[in-house]
Scaffold this motif. Structure first.
Motif, PDB file in Angstrom:
ATOM      1  N   PHE A 101     -33.862   4.061   2.056  1.00  0.00           N
ATOM      2  CA  PHE A 101     -33.497   3.650   0.707  1.00  0.00           C
ATOM      3  C   PHE A 101     -34.230   4.557  -0.264  1.00  0.00           C
ATOM      4  O   PHE A 101     -35.446   4.687  -0.232  1.00  0.00           O
ATOM      5  N   ALA A 102     -33.483   5.198  -1.133  1.00  0.00           N
ATOM      6  CA  ALA A 102     -34.003   6.326  -1.900  1.00  0.00           C
ATOM      7  C   ALA A 102     -34.562   5.902  -3.233  1.00  0.00           C
ATOM      8  O   ALA A 102     -33.963   5.120  -3.966  1.00  0.00           O
ATOM      9  N   ASN A 103     -35.715   6.446  -3.556  1.00  0.00           N
ATOM     10  CA  ASN A 103     -36.231   6.478  -4.916  1.00  0.00           C
ATOM     11  C   ASN A 103     -35.975   7.885  -5.413  1.00  0.00           C
ATOM     12  O   ASN A 103     -36.611   8.837  -4.973  1.00  0.00           O
ATOM     13  N   LEU A 104     -35.021   8.039  -6.300  1.00  0.00           N
ATOM     14  CA  LEU A 104     -34.561   9.377  -6.653  1.00  0.00           C
ATOM     15  C   LEU A 104     -35.657  10.264  -7.225  1.00  0.00           C
ATOM     16  O   LEU A 104     -35.535  11.487  -7.229  1.00  0.00           O
ATOM     17  N   SER A 105     -36.716   9.682  -7.704  1.00  0.00           N
ATOM     18  CA  SER A 105     -37.810  10.515  -8.182  1.00  0.00           C
ATOM     19  C   SER A 105     -38.459  11.274  -7.033  1.00  0.00           C
ATOM     20  O   SER A 105     -39.033  12.344  -7.231  1.00  0.00           O
ATOM     21  N   LYS A 106     -38.360  10.703  -5.810  1.00  0.00           N
ATOM     22  CA  LYS A 106     -38.913  11.375  -4.647  1.00  0.00           C
ATOM     23  C   LYS A 106     -37.846  12.137  -3.874  1.00  0.00           C
ATOM     24  O   LYS A 106     -38.134  13.130  -3.234  1.00  0.00           O
ATOM     25  N   HIS A 107     -36.619  11.645  -3.920  1.00  0.00           N
ATOM     26  CA  HIS A 107     -35.532  12.258  -3.168  1.00  0.00           C
ATOM     27  C   HIS A 107     -34.559  12.933  -4.124  1.00  0.00           C
ATOM     28  O   HIS A 107     -33.386  12.616  -4.180  1.00  0.00           O
ATOM     29  N   ASP A 108     -35.092  13.837  -4.949  1.00  0.00           N
ATOM     30  CA  ASP A 108     -34.236  14.452  -5.948  1.00  0.00           C
ATOM     31  C   ASP A 108     -33.469  15.641  -5.405  1.00  0.00           C
ATOM     32  O   ASP A 108     -32.724  16.274  -6.136  1.00  0.00           O
ATOM     33  N   ARG A 109     -33.666  15.985  -4.141  1.00  0.00           N
ATOM     34  CA  ARG A 109     -32.919  17.081  -3.529  1.00  0.00           C
ATOM     35  C   ARG A 109     -32.146  16.520  -2.330  1.00  0.00           C
ATOM     36  O   ARG A 109     -32.746  16.141  -1.323  1.00  0.00           O
ATOM     37  N   TYR A 110     -30.841  16.437  -2.486  1.00  0.00           N
ATOM     38  CA  TYR A 110     -30.022  15.945  -1.380  1.00  0.00           C
ATOM     39  C   TYR A 110     -28.647  16.588  -1.459  1.00  0.00           C
ATOM     40  O   TYR A 110     -28.185  16.995  -2.526  1.00  0.00           O
ATOM     41  N   ALA A 111     -28.013  16.691  -0.312  1.00  0.00           N
ATOM     42  CA  ALA A 111     -26.627  17.145  -0.245  1.00  0.00           C
ATOM     43  C   ALA A 111     -25.717  15.927  -0.262  1.00  0.00           C
ATOM     44  O   ALA A 111     -26.176  14.781  -0.122  1.00  0.00           O
ATOM     45  N   ILE A 112     -24.434  16.169  -0.445  1.00  0.00           N
ATOM     46  CA  ILE A 112     -23.475  15.058  -0.470  1.00  0.00           C
ATOM     47  C   ILE A 112     -22.176  15.536   0.165  1.00  0.00           C
ATOM     48  O   ILE A 112     -21.826  16.714   0.088  1.00  0.00           O
ATOM     49  N   LEU A 113     -21.485  14.639   0.847  1.00  0.00           N
ATOM     50  CA  LEU A 113     -20.279  15.001   1.593  1.00  0.00           C
ATOM     51  C   LEU A 113     -19.037  14.448   0.897  1.00  0.00           C
ATOM     52  O   LEU A 113     -19.017  13.305   0.446  1.00  0.00           O
ATOM     53  N   SER A 114     -18.010  15.251   0.833  1.00  0.00           N
ATOM     54  CA  SER A 114     -16.699  14.819   0.345  1.00  0.00           C
ATOM     55  C   SER A 114     -15.677  15.117   1.425  1.00  0.00           C
ATOM     56  O   SER A 114     -15.562  16.260   1.886  1.00  0.00           O
ATOM     57  N   HIS A 115     -14.932  14.117   1.820  1.00  0.00           N
ATOM     58  CA  HIS A 115     -13.920  14.300   2.860  1.00  0.00           C
ATOM     59  C   HIS A 115     -12.921  13.159   2.806  1.00  0.00           C
ATOM     60  O   HIS A 115     -13.126  12.169   2.091  1.00  0.00           O
ATOM     61  N   THR A 116     -11.842  13.281   3.519  1.00  0.00           N
ATOM     62  CA  THR A 116     -10.879  12.189   3.649  1.00  0.00           C
ATOM     63  C   THR A 116     -11.188  11.431   4.922  1.00  0.00           C
ATOM     64  O   THR A 116     -11.472  12.027   5.959  1.00  0.00           O
ATOM     65  N   TRP A 117     -11.104  10.127   4.818  1.00  0.00           N
ATOM     66  CA  TRP A 117     -11.508   9.287   5.944  1.00  0.00           C
ATOM     67  C   TRP A 117     -10.553   9.451   7.124  1.00  0.00           C
ATOM     68  O   TRP A 117      -9.329   9.541   6.951  1.00  0.00           O
ATOM     69  N   GLY A 118     -11.143   9.455   8.293  1.00  0.00           N
ATOM     70  CA  GLY A 118     -10.370   9.495   9.527  1.00  0.00           C
ATOM     71  C   GLY A 118     -10.763   8.348  10.438  1.00  0.00           C
ATOM     72  O   GLY A 118     -11.362   7.351  10.006  1.00  0.00           O
ATOM     73  N   GLU A 119     -10.471   8.482  11.709  1.00  0.00           N
ATOM     74  CA  GLU A 119     -10.756   7.400  12.660  1.00  0.00           C
ATOM     75  C   GLU A 119     -12.178   7.460  13.209  1.00  0.00           C
ATOM     76  O   GLU A 119     -12.701   6.462  13.708  1.00  0.00           O
ATOM     77  N   ASP A 120     -12.823   8.628  13.171  1.00  0.00           N
ATOM     78  CA  ASP A 120     -14.140   8.775  13.786  1.00  0.00           C
ATOM     79  C   ASP A 120     -15.240   8.844  12.726  1.00  0.00           C
ATOM     80  O   ASP A 120     -16.047   9.764  12.700  1.00  0.00           O
ATOM     81  N   GLU A 121     -15.285   7.861  11.841  1.00  0.00           N
ATOM     82  CA  GLU A 121     -16.258   7.877  10.764  1.00  0.00           C
ATOM     83  C   GLU A 121     -17.550   7.159  11.165  1.00  0.00           C
ATOM     84  O   GLU A 121     -17.533   6.177  11.919  1.00  0.00           O
ATOM     85  N   VAL A 122     -18.656   7.668  10.649  1.00  0.00           N
ATOM     86  CA  VAL A 122     -19.952   7.018  10.837  1.00  0.00           C
ATOM     87  C   VAL A 122     -20.100   5.950   9.766  1.00  0.00           C
ATOM     88  O   VAL A 122     -20.233   6.264   8.585  1.00  0.00           O
ATOM     89  N   LEU A 123     -20.085   4.700  10.146  1.00  0.00           N
ATOM     90  CA  LEU A 123     -20.215   3.602   9.192  1.00  0.00           C
ATOM     91  C   LEU A 123     -21.674   3.172   9.082  1.00  0.00           C
ATOM     92  O   LEU A 123     -22.537   3.619   9.847  1.00  0.00           O
ATOM     93  N   PHE A 124     -21.945   2.303   8.135  1.00  0.00           N
ATOM     94  CA  PHE A 124     -23.312   1.849   7.882  1.00  0.00           C
ATOM     95  C   PHE A 124     -23.943   1.270   9.147  1.00  0.00           C
ATOM     96  O   PHE A 124     -25.122   1.511   9.435  1.00  0.00           O
ATOM     97  N   ASP A 125     -23.173   0.519   9.903  1.00  0.00           N
ATOM     98  CA  ASP A 125     -23.702  -0.120  11.117  1.00  0.00           C
ATOM     99  C   ASP A 125     -23.694   0.813  12.317  1.00  0.00           C
ATOM    100  O   ASP A 125     -24.272   0.478  13.360  1.00  0.00           O
ATOM    101  N   ASP A 126     -23.041   1.971  12.199  1.00  0.00           N
ATOM    102  CA  ASP A 126     -22.918   2.876  13.353  1.00  0.00           C
ATOM    103  C   ASP A 126     -23.979   3.963  13.379  1.00  0.00           C
ATOM    104  O   ASP A 126     -24.106   4.679  14.375  1.00  0.00           O
TER     105      ASP A 126
END
Length: 564
Positions: A13-38
């Motif tokens: 869980f991020a505190n953006l003041s500490k985690h101010d450098r991150y990448a982000i992904l953009s894609h269309t959802w498919g069948e093999d997605e990593v979900l929160f519980d996975d």
């Protein structure tokens, strides 16, 4: 905000003041997605998000945000926060990876590590990607400062800046905006809406929710409301306007429903080149339950009435007063022109007590289909007016048609009668109001073969000491429509007044002379109309709708014409 540690593959869980450098992904959802519980399961290593972590490590970024696994969708509060914050999260990222799993870059030709004929190849490949058709990916293209596009094998296709010409051809987003994200807010509301017009979402509500960040607004998420979400979005956009930055282009949807607001983004599909010129003089732009209260410059357009009735499927000519309303918008290729809406004023329904009152409410207008161009030389013809644009088109409620009331001034002596020999005529008192109503007006004696109610009036107008103008007026009211249509016809009444004087005041002595008089001129509510005999103007007539105790009346007011 949850972030995925690219090394440990664990959510933090991020505190953006500490985690101010991150990448982000953009894609269309498919069948093999990593979900929160996975994310902690072994199968996550074969899913899309796992490969995004590898790319982030290559770019020396310890964290990455992926919408599939970094939102606990079991929590409605967390989901709402994520959707309302997503544009900002993408904007704060160091880099956005756009993963296109339906693009194969192996067909591209390389020479010594550099692409050959890249422009031609990418223009052929990129438009085929499903990524350009999804609603959520629009903000994911615009919000980040740095966007890199990858194919199915994670081979880089290029950056947003390098490919801005190809992206413009696909998305219609101007190249300067693709190069500088801060220019997004310089685009008009309609232009930004047009970028989303060809994109789709799995749920109707997401067509609106995916655009929240693009317009800098937030609103509660109500899954299940359907198209109402897009209506709420437009209302929130209007509420967000600063007084000196009112953007009328929010009204430029090409909807055919006659509603004020569009039901979905594709109604703005033709607005990709609309510019907005906020005018600080017209700063009123307030939403009410009835509609939108604002100031617009209007010009009467009576010639639009006939043409637009059929287009709008509106048969009510009784209140068909049309205007052009000039907006603070133009098109990029014709900046000396302005765009105008076609509007139709609603009837000013009043009560008998309010007929002579000086207080006047704002006129309410319904929107009609289409727009109109206004050239620079026509601007002086438009006059500013405070008004209300109704949310939905006006529909008459079921009401009983009770009659006609007639008012005159002291310069008139008026007699009226039914157009049959059995009817008697009588005087209408000057400076008063006479009510022709109910059982008498709708009696068999006053109904013709078409079922229309007819009234014949004889008006004596004193124009000089010894001279009087006499006019016969026929009013015909249709009984089967709501509101009842009213027509008027006129004739010279000289013979009638002579017969009346020398025939012992018998009503049946003059009415046969005018049995063939036809009432063919449509009476229009709230419009001062000129009545003519033999092509010469003789009287003014103004008609209004009066609603009293559940009954609807036509109130007709005759006015003397002042001759030079």
């Amino acid at each position: 905000m949850w972030l995925l540690n690219t090394t440990s593959r664990k959510l933090e869980f991020a505190n953006l003041s500490k985690h101010d450098r991150y990448a982000i992904l953009s894609h269309t959802w498919g069948e093999d997605e990593v979900l929160f519980d996975d994310i902690h399961e072994r199968k996550a290593k074969s899913m899309t998000g796992y490969f995004a972590c590898k790319q982030a490590l290559v770019d020396k970024l310890q964290y990455i945000w992926i919408d599939t696994c970094c939102i606990d969708k079991r929590s409605s509060a967390e989901l709402s926060e994520a959707i309302n914050s997503m544009y900002r999260w993408y904007g704060n990222s160091q880099i956005c990876y756009v993963y296109m799993d339906d693009i194969d870059a192996s067909t591209l030709t390389y020479d010594s590590g550099r692409r050959k004929e890249t422009c031609q190849d990418l223009r052929r490949l990129l438009p085929r990607s499903r990524w350009f058709t999804r609603g959520w990916t629009l903000q994911e293209l615009l919000a980040p400062a740095h966007v890199h596009l990858y194919d199915a094998s994670w081979s880089m296709l290029g950056s947003k800046t390098d490919l801005r010409s190809e992206l413009f051809q696909i998305t219609r987003i101007p190249e300067e905006i693709l190069q500088d994200r801060d220019l997004v807010t310089s685009a008009s509301v309609a232009q930004r809406m047009s970028w989303a017009s060809v994109r789709k979402t799995s749920r109707a509500e997401d067509e609106a929710y995916a655009l929240l960040g693009l317009f800098g607004v937030t609103m509660p998420l109500l899954y299940g409301e359907g198209r109402k979400a897009f209506l709420r979005l437009q209302e929130e956009i209007i509420r967000s306007f600063e007084s000196e930055k009112i953007d009328h282009s929010v009204l430029l949807s090409s909807t055919k429903s006659l509603n004020l607001f569009a039901l979905r983004p594709d109604s703005f599909g033709l607005a990709y080149n609309v510019l907005s010129f906020p005018d600080p003089l017209y700063s009123d732009f307030d939403l009410t339950r009835q509609g939108l209260r604002l100031t617009l410059s209007l010009r009467n357009e009576d010639d639009l009435d006939v043409n637009l009735q059929e287009q709008a499927n509106l048969n009510d000519n009784a209140h068909s007063h049309c205007v052009l309303a000039m907006l603070n918008c133009s098109f990029q290729d014709s900046t000396t022109w302005r765009v105008a809406l076609r509007l139709r004023r609603r009837p000013r329904i009043t009560t008998f007590e309010q007929l002579n009152a000086h207080h006047r409410r704002l006129d309410v207008y319904d929107r009609l289909p289409g727009t109109h161009g206004v050239g620079l030389g026509q601007f002086p013809e438009f006059v500013p007016e405070d008004l209300v644009l109704a949310r939905r088109p006006f529909m008459w409620p079921p009401v009983k048609h009770d009659g006609i009331s007639i008012a005159t001034v002291s310069s008139f002596l008026v007699a009226w009668r039914w157009p049959t020999s059995a009817g008697a005529w009588r005087f209408i008192e000057p400076d008063g109001c006479t009510y022709l109503r109910g059982d008498n007006l709708f009696s068999d004696e006053s109904i013709d073969e078409n079922g229309d109610c007819n009234v014949l009036l004889l008006l004596e107008q004193a124009t000089d000491v010894d001279i009087k103008e006499v006019t016969v007026i026929k009013l015909k009211m249709e009984r089967v429509t709501t509101p009842p249509m009213l027509w008027v016809g006129t004739a010279d009444g000289t013979h009638a007044i002579a017969l009346r004087r020398f025939a012992g005041y018998k009503g049946d002595s003059w009415s046969p002379l005018y049995a063939e008089l036809e009432a063919t001129m449509v009476v229009r509510a709230d419009i001062r109309q000129t009545l003519c005999v033999a092509g010469q103007p003789v009287l003014y007539m103004t008609a209004r709708f009066v609603f009293e105790a559940g009954l609807l009346w036509w109130h007709v007011d005759f006015e003397a014409m002042v001759h030079p």
